[in-house]
Design a protein around this motif. Structure first.
Motif, short mmCIF file in Angstrom:
data_model
loop_
_atom_site.label_atom_id
_atom_site.label_comp_id
_atom_site.label_asym_id
_atom_site.label_seq_id
_atom_site.Cartn_x
_atom_site.Cartn_y
_atom_site.Cartn_z
N VAL B 158 0.75 -1.47 0.15
CA VAL B 158 0.25 0.34 0.79
C VAL B 158 0.56 1.06 -0.11
CG1 VAL B 158 -1.64 1.16 1.13
CG2 VAL B 158 -2.02 -1.11 1.27
N ARG B 161 1.32 8.10 -2.85
CA ARG B 161 1.84 9.01 -3.99
C ARG B 161 2.14 10.13 -3.66
NH1 ARG B 161 -0.93 7.46 -8.88
NH2 ARG B 161 2.24 7.75 -9.47
N LEU B 167 -2.09 13.64 -2.34
CA LEU B 167 -2.26 12.86 -2.41
C LEU B 167 -2.69 11.70 -2.72
CD1 LEU B 167 -0.25 13.00 1.39
CD2 LEU B 167 0.94 12.88 -0.42
N GLN B 168 -1.97 10.26 -3.31
CA GLN B 168 -2.82 9.44 -3.32
C GLN B 168 -2.77 8.21 -3.28
OE1 GLN B 168 -2.16 7.24 -8.17
NE2 GLN B 168 -4.69 7.68 -7.80
N THR B 169 -3.40 7.01 -2.42
CA THR B 169 -3.17 5.91 -2.03
C THR B 169 -3.36 5.12 -2.77
OG1 THR B 169 -3.17 6.61 -0.12
CG2 THR B 169 -3.08 4.75 0.11
N ILE B 170 -2.65 4.10 -3.36
CA ILE B 170 -3.15 2.69 -3.98
C ILE B 170 -2.72 1.33 -3.48
CG2 ILE B 170 -3.66 3.51 -6.29
CD1 ILE B 170 -0.67 2.84 -7.51
N LYS B 171 -3.17 0.34 -3.86
CA LYS B 171 -2.89 -0.90 -3.72
C LYS B 171 -1.85 -1.33 -4.29
CE LYS B 171 -5.13 -4.15 -1.62
NZ LYS B 171 -6.56 -4.44 -0.50
#
Ligand SMILES: Cc1cc2nc3c(=O)[nH]c(=O)nc-3n(C[C@H](O)[C@H](O)[C@H](O)COP(=O)(O)OP(=O)(O)OC[C@H]3O[C@@H](n4cnc5c(N)ncnc54)[C@H](O)[C@@H]3O)c2cc1C
Ligand SMILES: Cc1cc2nc3c(=O)[nH]c(=O)nc-3n(C[C@H](O)[C@H](O)[C@H](O)COP(=O)(O)OP(=O)(O)OC[C@H]3O[C@@H](n4cnc5c(N)ncnc54)[C@H](O)[C@@H]3O)c2cc1C
Lengths: 309, 252
Positions: B158, B161, B167-171
């Protein structure tokens, strides 16, 4: 054959400024088809169709395309690539993530941050934080490039291109969006603003950054920051201007409490007029400033805010 | 799990680069070279994964000239376990393009089978910002670029970015290619004892040809030039004078 321009689409809305500037570069190469990708992007596609010089707009809508995830969007672009000699996009965090992947899948080099189109194979780009400009000639069959928007004028409206819906590709399922943390703001967007007011470490705290924001709001400006200000928590990451942040070229750039490290200059030295306010008369920022004021910012900035009509 | 960290040798970020008079490039003779600052952050993160028990071995790899040994020794002194140098050219002025670097790294991955690759977001010399993404394409792995937070949870990572809007959160599924941004961590300095120890750690040398990679550039450098310098401006004596000048030129 022609140029495939990947539009910048955010939450279904066309980022007109970035797309129209990249379009100006794309038009110098050949006939331009615009690709809009998103979970819902028909409005964006209609907006792109109105830009002057666009021949056709392709619109690919799918839930997998909602958050600029690199893997599915790259696969989509690859599925269209055989029809084009060039694949370009405005240089944004989305395209910088996606286009190098596209290039490698095509076994071609990426040409990053193009600042001038010399001919269909030859491009200028800055290296070493803008301390040198390189002219590169590509021998690849398909050229994949990101366009530095700050050096191109935006194309006007006045087009009436057709919009064609296209099918999504299979999602490779390698990544999944979780959340965005995006601060809503009424201020102009940093990379397209006519005026930018930036604060550095000299501002001293998140609270005192309000002085910078106050001046920005009076001028109708966007707010920027140095890396030191962002690292110290005075300002959010998306305000960072510089080699590793955003590149801006507004009509007026006001640098407050910023020393002028080359990494910062890389992001703002193409601004039309630069104003520097710094208490150290030796600060390197004065070497690029049109108007330099040696003063304590806590004294000068409130006064300036007051005196601007 | 093995962690692979590609590290690039670049002009130190404090050095003011000079374009050669004949326009053939930038003068790299006798200038201070250092590890790309983003790669120090990647090495640091790899060591932290090992310290947290999430990784068993940290392998630093560099592509370029013989002198890259120094850069790899720095990574070893910080705490990497071993290093691989892939010699791709003999001339320090020949920079290897990201596509070729990515192909070489792919060949190293095929041998080493790491669970994660931690690369820098961009190299501060050519500012291409491409190698990690290209490597992800060649391996068919997921990619997580411009990362300021990283957590490994089983078969996924996780990541947060740094993107244009915030901000972007990705998995992403593992194995994965991560490119690190400035705010992920603060890299440690190598201590003197660790610098000594690093001299004994294994450093393998290979050539690009041995790995079967053609490094012929796709981009020909036609010329390199200095950007136009800004004309020196003036100092104003007061806020009042500043406002007056700005009005004169129509800036406010
Ligand atoms: C790989 C790498 C990438 C980088 N990328 C970027 C980037 O994208 N953008 C960026 O900005 N930096 C970047 N940097 C960092 C850069 O090198 C500098 O460290 C940074 O720009 C310094 O920020 P600053 O000017 O705010 O701070 P400082 O250099 O500390 O300067 C603060 C200034 O404020 C002045 N000051 C202090 N108090 C007052 C006062 N009361 N009134 C008026 N003036 C005052 C001081 O005189 C000083 O000149 C990068 C560095 C590296 C290694
Ligand atoms: C003076 C000069 C001369 C040049 N001459 C040539 C030439 O003769 N031939 C040619 O092909 N190109 C040449 N180039 C172009 C240049 O090689 C490429 O554009 C550049 O090498 C790749 O971009 P980058 O290093 O910015 O990679 P980025 O994609 O920005 O690097 C990102 C990350 O990838 C990893 N990485 C990148 N490179 C390496 C590496 N070598 N080893 C290990 N890890 C790495 C690191 O983790 C790094 O942080 C020249 C450039 C300059 C400035």
């Amino acid at each position: 054959m022609g140029v495939l321009l990947i539009a910048e689409v955010n939450s279904g809305t066309l980022s007109v400024d970035a797309t129209a500037k990249a379009l100006t570069a794309a038009k110098q190469i050949g006939d331009v088809t615009v690709l809009c990708v998103g979970s819902g992007c028909s409005d964006a596609a209609q907006a792109a169709a109105k830009l002057d010089g666009v021949s056709k707009v392709l619109c690919a809508q799918d839930d997998a395309y909602g958050h600029d995830l690199a893997e599915p969007v790259a696969d989509l672009i690859i599925s269209l690539s055989s029809d084009y000699t060039h694949i370009v996009a405005p240089s944004t965090s989305a395209s910088k993530n996606i286009l190098p992947r596209v290039a490698a899948l095509l076994d071609v080099m990426i040409i990053s941050e193009v600042t001038a189109v010399v001919d269909a194979d030859t491009f200028e780009r800055p290296i070493y934080a803008g301390n040198a400009i390189q002219t590169v000639k590509s021998s690849d069959l398909i050229k994949v490039a990101t366009i530095r928007t700050s050096t191109f004028e935006a194309a006007n409206e006045g087009g009436m291109a057709n919009v064609e819906s296209i099918d999504a590709c299979a999602n490779p399922g390698l990544s999944e969006w979780i959340e965005d943390k995006v601060a809503a703001s009424d201020r102009p967007e940093l990379t397209s603003a006519g005026i930018v007011v930036s604060g550095g470490r000299g501002v001293g705290s998140e609270d005192d950054f309000k002085i910078i924001e106050g001046l920005a709001d009076k001028l109708g400006a966007a707010v920027g920051a140095s890396r030191a200000a962002v690292d110290s928590g005075y300002a959010p990451n998306d305000w960072q201007v510089g080699q590793t942040g955003k590149v801006v070229a507004p009509d007026l750039y006001v640098a407050v409490g910023i020393s002028g490290a080359i990494q910062h200059l890389a992001g703002m030295k193409d601004s039309k007029i630069i104003v520097a306010i710094n208490k150290d008369e030796e600060a390197p920022i004065f070497q690029v400033a049109d108007f330099g004021l040696v003063a304590d910012l806590f004294d000068a900035v409130p006064k300036l805010t007051e005196q601007i009509a | 799990m093995k962690v692979l960290v590609p590290v690039k040798r670049v002009i130190d970020y404090n050095v003011k680069v000079r374009v050669k008079a004949d326009g053939s490039g930038v003068d790299l003779a006798n200038v201070k070279m250092s590890m790309n600052p983003f790669d120090e952050i990647a090495v640091e993160q790899a060591i932290r994964l090992k310290e947290a028990g999430q990784a068993d071995e940290v392998i630093a790899v560099s592509v370029g000239v013989k002198q890259n040994q120094e850069t790899l020794r720095t990574a070893l002194a910080m705490g990497a376990d071993r290093a691989i140098l892939v010699i791709a050219t003999e001339d320090v002025h020949t920079d290897i393009e990201p596509l070729a670097v990515a192909k070489i790294l792919k060949a190293v991955i095929d041998e080493e089978k790491p669970g994660i690759v931690l690369a820098g977001k961009q190299a501060i010399d050519n500012d291409m910002n491409a190698t990690g993404q290209m490597l992800a394409a060649l391996t068919g792995w997921s990619q997580a670029t411009f990362v300021s937070e990283l957590t490994i949870e089983g078969d996924n990572a996780v990541v947060t970015r740094e993107v244009d809007g915030g901000l972007q959160t990705i998995k992403v599924t593992m194995p994965t290619i991560v490119t690190v941004d400035l705010r992920l961590n603060e890299p440690r300095y190598a201590s003197l004892p660790n610098i000594m120890k690093a001299k004994k750690k294994p450093l393998d040398e290979k050539s690009a040809a041995e790995l079967g990679v053609d490094v012929t550039p796709r981009l020909k450098i036609a010329s390199t030039s200095e950007p136009e310098a800004r004309l020196a401006g003036i100092k104003v004596g007061s806020v009042e004078e500043l406002v007056e000048k700005l009005k004169e030129v129509g800036a406010v």
